[in-house]
Design a protein around this motif. Sequence first.
Motif, mmCIF file in Angstrom:
data_model
loop_
_atom_site.group_PDB
_atom_site.id
_atom_site.type_symbol
_atom_site.label_atom_id
_atom_site.label_comp_id
_atom_site.label_asym_id
_atom_site.label_seq_id
_atom_site.Cartn_x
_atom_site.Cartn_y
_atom_site.Cartn_z
ATOM 1 N N CYS A 197 34.745 61.517 -8.999
ATOM 2 C CA CYS A 197 34.972 62.929 -9.333
ATOM 3 C C CYS A 197 36.405 63.256 -8.980
ATOM 4 O O CYS A 197 37.152 62.402 -8.529
ATOM 5 N N ASP A 198 36.788 64.501 -9.198
ATOM 6 C CA ASP A 198 38.133 64.890 -8.808
ATOM 7 C C ASP A 198 38.096 66.104 -7.888
ATOM 8 O O ASP A 198 39.022 66.863 -7.810
ATOM 9 N N SER A 199 36.975 66.258 -7.204
ATOM 10 C CA SER A 199 36.860 67.426 -6.333
ATOM 11 C C SER A 199 36.301 67.077 -4.960
ATOM 12 O O SER A 199 35.847 67.963 -4.239
ATOM 13 N N GLY A 200 36.325 65.804 -4.611
ATOM 14 C CA GLY A 200 35.920 65.439 -3.261
ATOM 15 C C GLY A 200 34.437 65.590 -2.993
ATOM 16 O O GLY A 200 34.026 65.689 -1.850
ATOM 17 N N ASN A 201 33.623 65.589 -4.028
ATOM 18 C CA ASN A 201 32.189 65.812 -3.828
ATOM 19 C C ASN A 201 31.330 64.560 -3.905
ATOM 20 O O ASN A 201 30.207 64.562 -3.409
ATOM 21 N N CYS A 202 31.811 63.495 -4.562
ATOM 22 C CA CYS A 202 30.880 62.417 -4.897
ATOM 23 C C CYS A 202 30.825 61.316 -3.849
ATOM 24 O O CYS A 202 29.836 60.608 -3.757
#
Lengths: 161, 829, 284
Positions: free
Chosen positions: A44-49
Motif C-alpha cells: 500500500c502507500d499509506s502505511g496500513n498493510c
Amino acid sequence: MPDSVHAIELTVNGEPHEAVVPGRQLLVHFIRDTLGLRGTHIGCDSGNCGACTVIVDGKAVKSCMQLAVQADGRALETVEGLSGPGEEPNDLQAAFTRHHALQCGYCTPGMLMSATALLEQAEELSLDEIRRGLKGNICRCTGYVNIVRAVEDVAARRGLA
Amino acid sequence: MSVPTRTDEQIATWSPPAPQAPSVGQSIPRKEDRRLLQGQGLFTDDLWMHRQGHVHFVRSPHAHARIGAIDVSRAEALPGVYATLTGEEVRGLTDRFPQIAPEPGGSAKDYCLAVGKARFAGEPVAVVLAETRELARDAAALVEVDYEPLPVTLDGVATTQPDAPLVHSEIGSNIGWEGVYEFGDVDWALEHADHVVRIPHLHFHRFSSTPLECNAAVVDWEQGTDTIQILSNNQMPQFAAMFMAPALGVRTDQLQFRSQDIGGAFGLKLTSYTNITAIALLSRKANRPAKWTEYRSEHMVGSCHGNERTFRGIEVPVMADGQILGFSATAFDDVGAFMRYEPLGGVIFSQVLPGCYRFQHLRVDYRTVLTNKTPVGPNRGYSRLQHLWMVERIVDIVASQLGLDPVAVRRRNYIAAHEFPYETPNGCLYDSGDYHAALDRVLELVDYDGWRERQAELRASGSGRRIGIGIGSTLDSGTSNFGQARLINRELQYSGNGEAAICKLDLGGEISVALGTVPQGQGHETTTAQVVADTLGVSPNEVRVLAGADSARNAYVAFSGTYASQFAVTGIGAALGAAKALRDDLYAIATSVLECAPEELLLVGGTLSVEGDEDRAMTFAEIANLVYANNGALPPEIADAVTLNRRFVYRPPFGVPDWRTKSGHLTLTYASQFHACVVEIEEETGATKLLDYAIVDECGTPINPQIVEGQVHGAAAHGIAAALQETLEYDEHGQLLNGTFWDYHVVSCPDTPLFKTDNLPRPSPFTPTGSKGMGEGGGGPLHAVCSALQDALGPDVVVTESHNPTERVWQLLHEPDAAAREGAEVRSR
Amino acid sequence: MLLPSLAYERPETVEEAVALLRATRNARVLAGGQTLLNALKLRIVHPDVLVDVSRIPSLREIAHEPDGALRIGAAVTYDELAASPLVRAAHPVTAAMGSRLVDRQVRARGTIGGNVCLADPTSNFPPLLVALGARLRVRGARGARETDADGFFLAPYMTALAPGELLDSVLLPALAADQRVGYETLQVGTDSWALARASALVRCNGTIREARVALGCGPVPVRQRAMERALVGRAPTAAAIAAAAALAGEGFDPPGDVHASAAYRTKMAIVMARRAVRAATEES
C-alpha cells in the motif's frame, strides 16, 4: 532546496553495511533497490498493510514509514535473515508451512517479521495478544486463522503460551 | 535388443522401493512455501529488464469530462523522460478493444487510454516513461490536460433513465446489455401461492478484495524480433492476448506472457490488459523496456472493483407450509464505466439461478448498466455472490415476515441429496451435494441450540445487547462452459472450456509438469505434484511443477488462467491427462526393452519392473537416457512413437447452450458452503461483534484438505470484510471517497473470527478426480451476517443492504424506516 | 510511493532543532513519521526540510517534575509510554492507550508529541490530554513556554505552536487519590479508526466533586462544561451520569464522511461521554 544525501552505517541481518542514501529515500526502497533484498514487499502507500515490515533494533516497524537515513546506526533484520536460501527454515517459517499460514506469500515476509518480534518481545503470549499483535499486517488470502495457529504453535514450543 | 548395462554394485544394492502411499487426499506441505517464506519469491515488481524505464499514468481527476488538448511538452522536456503517450496517439495506433456485448452495447469504445473523454475519475489519459520512478511521477504531474467536465451518472438504477448523461454515447443509453431469464411460470405461482412476499429493494454494495500485490508489468516490445515480452501478474494471459492482439494489430503469438509468483488476484487482475497495452505502445515508442508497478492509491481508483447490484420489485410466492415456489426480480448490475469482462456477469449469475433450492418458477430481468465509476472486474465469487445474496435474503425475509423458522424454511426448500445430479429449471446440472447434512453439521459446529438459549436469556436480561444467529447457504460453481457467453451474444464463437498441461521426463529422468494455470496462492504446484506423483508412482517431491504463465512453454488454451473455481477440474484434469500420456510412453519403452506385457509391469518409486522378476527393471533415468541420448538402442517403432514430453488438453464434457431459451449446462461443478454465525449487537451504538463462526464446505474429493480449508478461510474473510467493514463509496461528483487503505478498512487479524470448519465430501460424478473447483466461496458471510442481523432485529426491520457498518445497524435499530427503505410486505390469500 | 525532493536534518539537541526550524522556511518536524511520511508519499505536504527530532535525548525522557506532574518527552513512542513503569503507575489509562493504538509497528515509531501536534480530529491523545488538564511545554527561540492542552488545539491539523516552535514535552498533572480517568472509544475495528471518543477526569468521594469531560473526533477536542456542572455534587449513579450526559454535545461539530454521518458521530460522542464518566467513577 536540493535533496540531501547522507552516509549511513547499519547492520543488515548481522552484517555491517555502509551506504550513502538520499534524505528522501524510504527505508523500504533502500532495502529492495539498494540492498537488493526483495523479500520485503510493498502492498500500500499509506502505511496500513505491513507487507514491508522489518525489525529495527528488535522492534517490528513498517519500512515504508521511515526514511533510510533514520536506520543509521541501527540493526536491521529482514526476512532474508531468518534463514537463507538453501538453509532449513527456522521454527516460525516451518510452523507457517505446517499450518498452511501462507497462500500467495506476498504478505508473508512482513507477517513473519511481525511475528518474530512479537515472539521475541513477549514473556508469554495469549491468543488475544497474538491476534492483536498481528493487527498491523494485512493478509488477503488466509483469513488469518492459520497464521494465528502457527504463531500459537511456536509460542507453545518456546514456552510462551 | 539390449537392456542398458548396470554395474554389479547397482544390481547388488538395488531393491524395489516400498510402494508409495497415494498423496492425493493428504495435506502434504506446500512446495511453494519455502521460497515464499525465505523472501525468495519472484513477484513482478521483483523483476526488471536492462535499460528499462519506469511508467507513470496520468489519470483523469474528473469522473466524466471531455478531453481537449493534452500538452506533454513540459514533461518531455525533463531530462531523463524517454517518452509520453496520449489518448489521441492511441486512437491512431490501435483499434478499440473487442467487446463481448452485442450491439448496441458492443459499440462502446474502450481504448487503453481515454480517447475523447474520460469516463471515470482515475481513468488513464496519458502515460509517461522515464529513467526513474520518481522522475516518471514528477513528469506525469507536468502533463497538462484540458478537461471540460460533463454531468455524471452514478446511481445504478437512475442511470437507466432517459435523462441520464450517457457514459458511451455510441450505445445510446447506459444499458450495456439486458436480458430476461424466465423459467417455469412465475405469474401462475404468484397468483396461486398462499402468500406473496414483496421486497421492493435490495442493494449489494461495491467493494474489492484488493489483492495485496497491486498490478504490475514489465513490457519490452523487442523491435528486432517484433516480440512483445510481458512479465506481469495478469491472471488470464490468453484472454488478455485475445483482447490485446486485435487492438494492437499483432499476432497473438507475438505476445509472450510470463509470470511467476502473484500476490493474490481474486479476479481483479484479469482486465489489466488495458494497462499492459499502453505500456507496450510506450515501450515500442521509446524502444526500451517499460516497467509499471501500480501504487495502491492507483489500484483503488484505477483498476477494478466488484460488481454493485440493485434488485428491484422482488416478488416471492410462498405456500403455507413454507415452500417457496420461486421469485421474480429486476437486477441492475452497475459495472462502472467500461464493460471489459462484462456483460458476462449477466449470464454467470444464472449458473446458480435457484441457489440451493428447489425453486421452479424464476424470473430475473437483468440489466448491465454503465456509470461514471471505476470499471468492475470479476471479484471473487463473481456475479453468483450478488445473486446468491439476494436468494438468501429472500429466504430470510420470507421466514421473518411469515414468522417461520429460517432453518426450517431452508430444510423445506433445499434440493435433497437423492436428487443429485439435479437439473435446475434453466438446465444447469448440479453435480453432487447434501445440503441438509451440511446444514445440520454447521448448526452443530456453531452450537445453534446453545446460542438460541443464550439469545433468549440475553433478550430477557435487559443488558443492552442482543445476538442474532445467521445462516448462509451458498454455491461456488466452477468450470464455466464458455458457451454461456452465447446467451449474451449469440455471435460469439465460444463454448466449452479447457486447460493444457505438459508433463515430461527430462534428460536425467526428472519429472516436470508445466501448467497453463496462473496461480496466485492456490497451491497448484503442490496439488499438481500430488496427482502426477500418484500417477507416475513417485513422491510429490520428485515432481517439479512449473506454474505461472509462460507462453513459450505452450501449455495453454484460450481459457487458461486461474479464475472461476476450476483448477481442481481443468488444471488437474490437464496435468493428470499429461501424466497418463507420459506413463503411456514409459510403458511403451519398458514393455519393449524388458520384453514383457504392460500388465506385467509395476510402476513404483521411479522404476518400472516386471512383477515377480524385479531384476528386470528400468529406472526413469534409464528410460530418459534411451530416448534422449541413446536412441540408437531403441527400436525405431518405439523411438518414433514416444516423446517423453506429452501435452494434454483437458476438455470438460460440455455442449453449446441454447441462446434462445437461455438455458443449458452452464458450468460443470457445484461446490457448496454452509455458514452459521452469531453476531452480537450493542444496541446503543450499533457496534457488532462476531461471537462465533462456523463453515461446512463440500467440494467433492479434496486433493489437499489443508489447501481446501485455507481457501474456505480466505473466502470467508473477504465476505466478513465486505459485510461489516469494506465498501467503496463515491461522492456526488463521482470521486471515490476511500481510495487508500487508510480509508478502505481492510479487515485485520483481530477482527476476523477463528472459523470452525468441516468438509463433507460428495465426489463429483463429472470430473477427473471427483474434485470440484472451489475457492471463490460464494460470499457466504455476506448472506450469514445479514441473516444474523435480520434474526436479531426481528420482522419489523428488513435488512436490505449487503454492507452493514456500525451506523447502519444503529439506524436499523433506532430509525428503521430511514434505514430499510421500503422494507417488505406480505399479501396473503 | 516516493517522496518529493527534500533535505533531512538530524539535530542532537532541542536548541539545534529550534535553530533549524527558525532558519528554514517550510521546515517540518519529523518525529515518528507515522502520519507525516504518508502525507509526503501522497504529496499532500511539500516541506523543504525535515527536522528529525526522534533521537534528541531530552525529548525521549519520562520523569516527574517537582510539582509531581509527569513529564513525557514529545519523542516518546507509544510502546515506550505503554511500558513505562512511571506512566503505568501514575497514569494507567494513558499507558493503556499507548498499548492499544493502531498496531505494534506504529506503536514502535509513533510518538505522543507527533499525535498531539498533528491534531488529527480522530487522534487518540488530544481529548485525553484536555480531560486530564495536561500542559504542553513548547520550546522556541525565546526559550520555553507552557500552554494548556485545552487551548492548544485550534482547528483540524492546527495547533497553538508558532512557526519555529517545537513541542518539548507533555506534562500530566498528578492524579489525586480520589481522581480517576475514563476513556471510551467507538471504533471501526480493533485498535482502529475511531468514530467517537470521550475522556473524563472525575474527582469523586461518594459525591462527584469535580469533572472534566472532553469529546474527540470533532474538529478539536471540546470540553463539555454543562455536563461537567451537572455532574458536580451528584452521587455517581448511572441515572445521574446519564442525566448529565444528556447535556453533552455542546460546541461539538463533527464531520460527516464515508465512515459515519455527523449526526451519528454526535450521538455516539454523547454515549462515549457517559461511559467515560461511568468508567471514571467505578470502583477500581
